[in-house]
Design a protein around this motif. Structure first.
Motif, mmCIF file in Angstrom:
data_model
loop_
_atom_site.group_PDB
_atom_site.id
_atom_site.type_symbol
_atom_site.label_atom_id
_atom_site.label_comp_id
_atom_site.label_asym_id
_atom_site.label_seq_id
_atom_site.Cartn_x
_atom_site.Cartn_y
_atom_site.Cartn_z
ATOM 1 N N UNK A 14 0.840 -1.200 0.000
ATOM 2 C CA UNK A 14 0.000 0.000 0.000
ATOM 3 C C UNK A 14 0.876 1.250 0.000
ATOM 4 N N UNK A 15 0.705 2.144 -0.961
ATOM 5 C CA UNK A 15 1.529 3.353 -1.014
ATOM 6 C C UNK A 15 1.402 4.238 0.225
ATOM 7 N N UNK A 16 0.267 4.165 0.920
ATOM 8 C CA UNK A 16 0.100 4.990 2.125
ATOM 9 C C UNK A 16 0.805 4.398 3.336
ATOM 10 N N UNK A 17 1.197 3.129 3.255
ATOM 11 C CA UNK A 17 1.907 2.459 4.358
ATOM 12 C C UNK A 17 3.229 1.878 3.865
ATOM 13 N N UNK A 18 3.890 2.600 2.996
ATOM 14 C CA UNK A 18 5.089 2.116 2.314
ATOM 15 C C UNK A 18 6.171 1.616 3.263
ATOM 16 N N UNK A 19 6.378 2.308 4.388
ATOM 17 C CA UNK A 19 7.440 1.932 5.323
ATOM 18 C C UNK A 19 6.939 1.013 6.429
ATOM 19 N N UNK A 20 5.677 0.588 6.393
ATOM 20 C CA UNK A 20 5.103 -0.195 7.478
ATOM 21 C C UNK A 20 4.942 -1.680 7.177
ATOM 22 N N UNK A 21 4.363 -2.007 6.018
ATOM 23 C CA UNK A 21 4.053 -3.415 5.785
ATOM 24 C C UNK A 21 3.887 -3.723 4.300
ATOM 25 N N UNK A 22 3.818 -5.011 4.007
ATOM 26 C CA UNK A 22 3.505 -5.503 2.672
ATOM 27 C C UNK A 22 2.907 -6.895 2.812
ATOM 28 N N UNK A 23 2.363 -7.398 1.736
ATOM 29 C CA UNK A 23 1.801 -8.754 1.699
ATOM 30 C C UNK A 23 2.680 -9.615 0.804
ATOM 31 N N UNK A 24 2.952 -10.844 1.251
ATOM 32 C CA UNK A 24 3.789 -11.766 0.481
ATOM 33 C C UNK A 24 2.993 -13.000 0.075
#
Length: 82
Positions: A14-24
Protein backbone atom coordinates in the motif's frame (compact mmCIF):
# COMPACT_ATOMS: atom_id res chain seq x y z
CA UNK A 1 21.24 -24.50 14.06
CA UNK A 2 19.16 -25.52 11.06
CA UNK A 3 16.90 -22.79 9.72
CA UNK A 4 13.88 -23.43 7.54
CA UNK A 5 13.20 -20.77 4.94
CA UNK A 6 11.43 -20.33 1.65
CA UNK A 7 11.30 -17.63 -1.02
CA UNK A 8 8.28 -15.38 -1.44
CA UNK A 9 7.23 -12.49 -3.64
CA UNK A 10 5.70 -9.21 -2.57
CA UNK A 11 2.17 -9.27 -3.95
CA UNK A 12 0.86 -5.99 -2.51
CA UNK A 13 2.31 -2.89 -0.92
CA UNK A 14 0.00 0.00 0.00
CA UNK A 15 1.53 3.35 -1.01
CA UNK A 16 0.10 4.99 2.12
CA UNK A 17 1.91 2.46 4.36
CA UNK A 18 5.09 2.12 2.31
CA UNK A 19 7.44 1.93 5.32
CA UNK A 20 5.10 -0.19 7.48
CA UNK A 21 4.05 -3.42 5.78
CA UNK A 22 3.50 -5.50 2.67
CA UNK A 23 1.80 -8.75 1.70
CA UNK A 24 3.79 -11.77 0.48
CA UNK A 25 2.82 -14.82 -1.55
CA UNK A 26 3.05 -17.55 1.12
CA UNK A 27 0.56 -18.68 3.78
CA UNK A 28 -1.12 -21.67 5.42
CA UNK A 29 -1.62 -23.43 2.07
CA UNK A 30 2.17 -23.24 1.59
CA UNK A 31 2.67 -24.97 4.96
CA UNK A 32 0.17 -27.69 3.98
CA UNK A 33 1.87 -28.21 0.61
CA UNK A 34 5.30 -28.55 2.27
CA UNK A 35 4.02 -30.75 5.10
CA UNK A 36 5.63 -28.54 7.75
CA UNK A 37 4.94 -25.21 9.38
CA UNK A 38 7.41 -22.63 8.09
CA UNK A 39 5.15 -19.60 7.64
CA UNK A 40 3.81 -18.50 11.03
CA UNK A 41 3.12 -15.41 13.10
CA UNK A 42 6.31 -13.75 14.42
CA UNK A 43 8.53 -15.54 11.88
CA UNK A 44 11.47 -13.36 10.82
CA UNK A 45 11.59 -12.09 7.23
CA UNK A 46 15.04 -11.74 5.73
CA UNK A 47 16.49 -10.23 2.58
CA UNK A 48 19.96 -11.56 1.96
CA UNK A 49 21.60 -11.62 5.39
CA UNK A 50 19.46 -8.83 6.90
CA UNK A 51 16.27 -9.12 8.93
CA UNK A 52 13.76 -6.69 7.43
CA UNK A 53 10.62 -7.55 9.40
CA UNK A 54 8.34 -10.18 10.92
CA UNK A 55 5.17 -11.91 9.79
CA UNK A 56 2.25 -10.60 11.84
CA UNK A 57 -0.70 -12.14 9.99
CA UNK A 58 -0.96 -15.43 8.09
CA UNK A 59 -3.77 -16.06 5.62
CA UNK A 60 -4.55 -19.05 3.45
CA UNK A 61 -2.43 -17.93 0.48
CA UNK A 62 -0.69 -14.77 1.69
CA UNK A 63 0.88 -13.22 4.80
CA UNK A 64 1.47 -9.69 6.02
CA UNK A 65 5.01 -8.58 6.83
CA UNK A 66 5.59 -5.69 9.22
CA UNK A 67 8.87 -3.96 8.49
CA UNK A 68 11.38 -2.96 11.15
CA UNK A 69 10.81 0.63 9.98
CA UNK A 70 7.19 0.45 11.25
CA UNK A 71 7.02 2.65 14.36
CA UNK A 72 4.43 0.33 15.93
CA UNK A 73 6.68 -2.73 15.77
CA UNK A 74 8.62 -3.56 18.93
CA UNK A 75 10.94 -6.42 17.91
CA UNK A 76 12.77 -8.65 20.36
CA UNK A 77 16.46 -8.97 19.57
CA UNK A 78 19.52 -10.83 20.75
CA UNK A 79 22.93 -9.31 20.28
CA UNK A 80 25.81 -11.59 19.30
CA UNK A 81 29.05 -10.22 20.62
CA UNK A 82 32.59 -11.06 19.70
Amino acid sequence: LYLKALPAQIIFRDPTQWMSCCWISVGEKTNERLGKKIVSKNSPVVLGRSVIGVIDQVGARHSRVRFLTDLGLKPSVRAVRG
